[in-house]
Design a protein around this motif. Structure first.
Motif, mmCIF file in Angstrom:
data_model
loop_
_atom_site.group_PDB
_atom_site.id
_atom_site.type_symbol
_atom_site.label_atom_id
_atom_site.label_comp_id
_atom_site.label_asym_id
_atom_site.label_seq_id
_atom_site.Cartn_x
_atom_site.Cartn_y
_atom_site.Cartn_z
ATOM 1 N N GLY A 1 -3.122 -0.311 0.711
ATOM 2 C CA GLY A 1 -2.297 -0.520 -0.107
ATOM 3 C C GLY A 1 -1.179 -1.430 0.098
ATOM 4 O O GLY A 1 -0.717 -2.197 -0.479
ATOM 5 N N ARG B 1 -4.123 -5.670 -5.358
ATOM 6 C CA ARG B 1 -4.344 -4.448 -4.822
ATOM 7 C C ARG B 1 -5.498 -3.483 -5.518
ATOM 8 O O ARG B 1 -6.284 -3.008 -4.643
ATOM 9 C CB ARG B 1 -3.025 -3.771 -5.100
ATOM 10 N N MET C 1 -2.999 3.990 -3.955
ATOM 11 C CA MET C 1 -2.086 3.080 -4.321
ATOM 12 C C MET C 1 -0.988 3.694 -5.265
ATOM 13 O O MET C 1 0.072 2.999 -4.941
ATOM 14 C CB MET C 1 -3.129 2.389 -5.752
#
Length: 540
Positions: A427, A435, A175
């Protein structure tokens, strides 16, 4: 390692930049001057390398580190049992304790995955990575001191804690990398996750050699080493920026986001990048982090979610774990002495690392989709060949060598795409608000599939040399699905990627992200005319 990647990328980048400039000159003509700025900064490389060193590297290291001291740990269990209960440990109990020690790592990973979205919401991407180091240090202490304390329970607790560390790392790190990277190198930066996993596996193999730490008097230092990457990350990462997208969209800290963009991009004027994030925020219905239930209910991300679930399941079920079971047997059949097998199997870790590096260097040229399809398809082909070679292994003297070549080819195919790109895609396929929940679901599928492999593998083993045909089916079906449903995400904004799923999700297609960028980047002069020169810069 980071210097090598940086040097190789600069070579590829400079060639690509020259071709791009020439193409723009050919299409726009000499009357329009276009300046293209594409650069990769030391700050960005440092964030990717040190972020992965204290995260995915530890995950890879823990996959392989328990193999070398397995016999010594079982002997320690037996000795501790005798001292406590004045009788030898039953054989079944030894097997149970060892299996529990190995498998509880995945249980910890699942717990870490469940907790990551809550931690990220409170501490941010970088803050979560920093907090996660405390789990690694605590696990290193427990695993190292368990022998001195004559407590095998400390080893088991240490394994579950380092599992929690890995579960958090495999969500928070991809991420972070995806949000700090300019879109034209987002895949390259994202592949640091895969490269450091493979490097961690290789490091565990090397340190486990008998000449190093693979001895009865030294095996505890294999676990003490866990603290080193974690402490190194604790010293470096605080001086690197937080995700600018997180700062701007979730913390409403525009000044902090601007400073982060400036450091990651290496330039002062980041107004276009800030405006793009603002545009993405305006296009989202909800700027707050969505829950898992909201993600599951949203029709706008239904096929993104299906794609990630299937891709992550194939990542674990494609058969790579089964390869390790057969490797030593194939090498013994080829006539290699058992005392040199640890050195020969180092080639598997080396091939893993090399293939991951090559994948990182070519991902922005070839794209995510072709690499994934190539990886799974190649694995299906080599699994099929391995099945043939294993059936003739006892009748042809040189057949074991072909079998081992197939094993190396399967490993290389896995690391060329399926070994790292699923984390990059998780991502990329989801906008900011979805997310964290998406990574929780992807991580859950990842660890549950890992459980499934452990539970089903004894049954699959009964097929003997035909066991790999099961994985041929998984890899083939995965390739077909990706070919039909996965859009290419290379060099696209997060808004563009979301729009590419609009048709299959049966939702209205919003205005193109590319058109919005053009409107934002071209401003009229005092007379109301567009400027003669357009400046195209790398954007997030």
């Amino acid at each position: 390692m980071s210097f090598l990647l940086f040097s190789q990328w600069k070579i590829v980048q400079s060639k690509s930049l020259r071709r791009h400039k020439q193409a723009l000159t050919d299409t726009q003509g000499p009357s329009v001057q276009i300046q293209v700025i594409q650069r990769i900064t030391a700050c960005l490389i440092s964030a990717a390398f040190f972020g992965a060193l204290g995260s995915s590297f530890l995950y890879g290291y823990n996959l392989s580190v328990v193999n070398a001291p397995a016999g010594f740990i079982k002997a320690f269990y037996n000795k501790t049992w005798v001292e406590r209960y004045r009788e030898p440990i039953p054989a079944g109990t030894t097997t149970l304790l060892w299996s529990f020690t190995v498998s509880i790592f995945a249980i910890g990973g699942l717990l870490g995955t469940f907790s990551v979205s809550f931690i990220i919401k409170a501490l941010g991407r970088k803050g979560t990575l920093l907090l996660n180091n405390t789990f690694a240090v605590a696990a290193a202490l427990l695993l190292s001191l368990g022998k001195m304390s004559k407590s095998f329970e400390m080893l088991i607790i240490g394994r579950i804690i380092i599992g929690v560390n890995s579960g958090i790392a495999l969500s928070a790190l991809p991420m972070y990398l995806g949000e700090i990277s300019p879109r034209h190198i987002r895949g390259f930066i994202g592949q640091f996750n895969s490269i450091l996993i493979c490097l961690g596996v290789f490091t565990g193999q090397v340190l486990g050699l008998p000449e190093l730490l693979g001895q009865e008097s030294r095996w505890i230092y294999l676990f003490s080493f866990l603290a080193f990457p974690a402490v190194l990350q604790l010293f470096v990462l605080p001086f690197l920026p937080e995700s600018p997208r997180y700062l701007l969209m979730e913390r409403r800290d525009e000044a902090g986001a601007e400073r982060a963009f400036q450091r990651f991009l290496g330039k002062e004027d980041v107004s276009q990048e800030l405006e793009e994030v603002h545009a993405e925020a305006r296009a989202q219905d909800n700027l707050h982090a969505a829950s898992v239930l909201q993600l599951l209910r949203s029709p706008a991300v239904r096929w993104q979610l299906i794609t990630i679930v299937i891709t992550m399941a194939c990542y674990q079920l494609c058969g790579l774990n089964a390869i390790w079971y057969y490797t030593n047997g194939i090498l013994k059949a080829a006539g290699f002495a058992e005392n040199i097998l640890p050195y020969i199997t180092l080639t598997t870790g080396a091939i893993e690392t090399l293939a991951a590096i090559v994948s990182g260097l070519v991902i922005e040229r070839i794209g995510r989709k072709p690499l994934l399809i190539f990886g799974f398809s190649s694995m299906a082909v080599f699994f099929s060949l391995l099945t043939v070679f294993l059936n003739f292994q006892d009748s042809v003297s040189w057949m074991p060598y072909l079998s081992y070549i197939c094993i190396l080819a399967v490993i290389a195919a896995f690391c060329s795409g399926p070994g790292g790109i699923p984390f990059v895609l998780t991502g990329e396929l989801f906008e900011q608000s979805y997310r964290p929940a998406a990574f929780m679901i992807a991580g859950t599928v990842n660890w549950l599939s890992n459980f499934a492999v452990g539970l089903l593998f004894p049954i699959i083993q009964k097929l003997q040399t035909f066991a790999f045909l099961v994985f041929v089916v998984v890899c083939t079906l995965g390739s077909i699905f990706l070919c039909l449903f996965l859009p290419e995400t290379k060099n696209k904004t997060f808004m563009d990627i979301s729009q590419s799923f609009a048709k299959i999700n049966k939702i209205p297609i919003p205005p193109s992200g590319q058109e919005m960028e053009l409107v934002l980047s071209v401003k009229p002069d005092m007379n109301g005319k567009a400027p003669d020169a357009a400046k195209m810069e790398s954007s997030f």
